[in-house]
Motif scaffolding. Structure first.
Motif, PDB file in Angstrom:
ATOM      1  N   VAL A 244      -4.620   5.360   0.809  1.00  0.00           N
ATOM      2  CA  VAL A 244      -3.613   4.431   0.301  1.00  0.00           C
ATOM      3  C   VAL A 244      -3.973   3.982  -1.106  1.00  0.00           C
ATOM      4  O   VAL A 244      -5.148   3.888  -1.457  1.00  0.00           O
TER       5      VAL A 244
ATOM      6  N   ALA B 179       0.565  -4.201   3.783  1.00  0.00           N
ATOM      7  CA  ALA B 179      -0.737  -4.327   4.437  1.00  0.00           C
ATOM      8  C   ALA B 179      -1.270  -5.721   4.122  1.00  0.00           C
ATOM      9  O   ALA B 179      -0.800  -6.372   3.185  1.00  0.00           O
TER      10      ALA B 179
ATOM     11  N   GLU C  40      -0.623  -1.701  15.511  1.00  0.00           N
ATOM     12  CA  GLU C  40      -1.292  -2.283  14.346  1.00  0.00           C
ATOM     13  C   GLU C  40      -2.753  -1.836  14.320  1.00  0.00           C
ATOM     14  O   GLU C  40      -3.412  -1.800  15.353  1.00  0.00           O
TER      15      GLU C  40
ATOM     16  N   CYS D 104      -6.514  -2.320  12.253  1.00  0.00           N
ATOM     17  CA  CYS D 104      -7.284  -3.171  11.346  1.00  0.00           C
ATOM     18  C   CYS D 104      -8.630  -2.509  11.064  1.00  0.00           C
ATOM     19  O   CYS D 104      -9.341  -2.120  11.981  1.00  0.00           O
TER      20      CYS D 104
ATOM     21  N   ILE E 216       3.926   0.625   2.474  1.00  0.00           N
ATOM     22  CA  ILE E 216       3.795  -0.246   3.642  1.00  0.00           C
ATOM     23  C   ILE E 216       3.192  -1.582   3.243  1.00  0.00           C
ATOM     24  O   ILE E 216       2.361  -1.647   2.344  1.00  0.00           O
TER      25      ILE E 216
ATOM     26  N   ALA F 299       3.094   2.279  10.390  1.00  0.00           N
ATOM     27  CA  ALA F 299       2.337   3.071   9.423  1.00  0.00           C
ATOM     28  C   ALA F 299       1.158   3.802  10.046  1.00  0.00           C
ATOM     29  O   ALA F 299       0.416   4.478   9.349  1.00  0.00           O
ATOM     30  N   THR F 300       0.990   3.699  11.358  1.00  0.00           N
ATOM     31  CA  THR F 300      -0.183   4.291  11.982  1.00  0.00           C
ATOM     32  C   THR F 300       0.189   5.452  12.888  1.00  0.00           C
ATOM     33  O   THR F 300       1.306   5.535  13.394  1.00  0.00           O
TER      34      THR F 300
ATOM     35  N   THR G  34      -5.340  -4.806   7.341  1.00  0.00           N
ATOM     36  CA  THR G  34      -4.525  -4.547   8.519  1.00  0.00           C
ATOM     37  C   THR G  34      -3.253  -3.817   8.118  1.00  0.00           C
ATOM     38  O   THR G  34      -2.592  -4.199   7.150  1.00  0.00           O
ATOM     39  N   PHE G  35      -2.932  -2.787   8.890  1.00  0.00           N
ATOM     40  CA  PHE G  35      -1.735  -1.992   8.664  1.00  0.00           C
ATOM     41  C   PHE G  35      -0.791  -2.182   9.844  1.00  0.00           C
ATOM     42  O   PHE G  35      -1.230  -2.166  10.995  1.00  0.00           O
TER      43      PHE G  35
ATOM     44  N   ALA H 157       0.857  -1.178   0.000  1.00  0.00           N
ATOM     45  CA  ALA H 157       0.000   0.000   0.000  1.00  0.00           C
ATOM     46  C   ALA H 157       0.895   1.230   0.000  1.00  0.00           C
ATOM     47  O   ALA H 157       1.804   1.346   0.824  1.00  0.00           O
TER      48      ALA H 157
ATOM     49  N   LEU I  86       1.171   4.859   0.859  1.00  0.00           N
ATOM     50  CA  LEU I  86       0.511   5.825   1.710  1.00  0.00           C
ATOM     51  C   LEU I  86       0.576   7.204   1.075  1.00  0.00           C
ATOM     52  O   LEU I  86       1.639   7.667   0.697  1.00  0.00           O
TER      53      LEU I  86
END
Length: 138
Positions: free
Chosen positions: A97, A25, A51, A53, A23, A45-46, A40-41, A11, A13
C-alpha cells in the motif's frame, strides 16, 4: 493514564488483494504499548473479508520514511517525495500500500508528543504486564 491516537489515512492498494484501489485505513497508537503502532484495514480490502490489523514497531514506521526498513512481515520505504510504501507479508500473500507521507508524519508527530522517542520504557507498566502473563499461565 491512557493516551490513544488514531488517524485515518487513504491507502492505495498496489498488489495482492481484492480489487479495491483506494481504502480507508487507520493508524493507531496507544501509550500503554509505547513501542508499537497498528494499521487496520477494513474487511472489503482483505482476502479474508474481515478487518485486519497489523502491529509493528513505531520506530520501523519512522525510519522507513527516509530509507527502506524491515526484513520481516512488515517493510516500509519511501516512494518519491510524498508517499510511503508499506508491505505486509503473510502466508496468504503480500499487500503493498502507498500512503501519503504527510499523513504518516502527522501521525508520528502526535505519537512523539504523547511518548517521545527514546522514552518508551518509562511508559511500560511491568507489574501489570507480569500479572497478565501469570494469569494467562494458570
Amino acid at each position: 493514564m491512557s493516551i490513544v491516537i488514531e488517524q485515518l489515512v487513504q491507502a492505495r492498494l498496489v498488489a495482492a488483494a481484492p480489487r479495491v484501489p483506494s481504502i480507508p485505513a487507520t493508524l493507531h497508537y496507544d501509550r500503554r504499548d509505547p513501542f508499537a503502532v497498528r494499521m487496520t484495514f477494513p474487511a472489503p480490502a482483505t482476502l479474508e473479508g474481515v478487518e485486519v490489523c497489523w502491529t509493528f514497531a513505531r520506530e520501523l514506521l519512522a525510519d522507513g520514511m527516509s530509507a527502506p526498513e524491515g526484513h520481516g512481515d512488515v517493510r516500509v520505504r519511501p516512494y518519491g517525495d510524498d508517499h510511503t510504501v508499506l508491505e505486509f507479508h503473510a502466508p496468504e500473500g503480500t499487500a503493498v500500500v502507498h500512503v501519503r507521507s504527510d499523513d504518516v508524519r502527522r501521525f508520528l508527530d502526535a505519537t512523539g508528543e504523547a511518548v517521545p522517542a527514546g522514552t518508551e520504557h518509562r511508559h511500560l507498566d511491568l507489574d501489570q504486564d507480569l500479572a497478565e502473563l501469570m494469569r494467562d499461565a494458570c
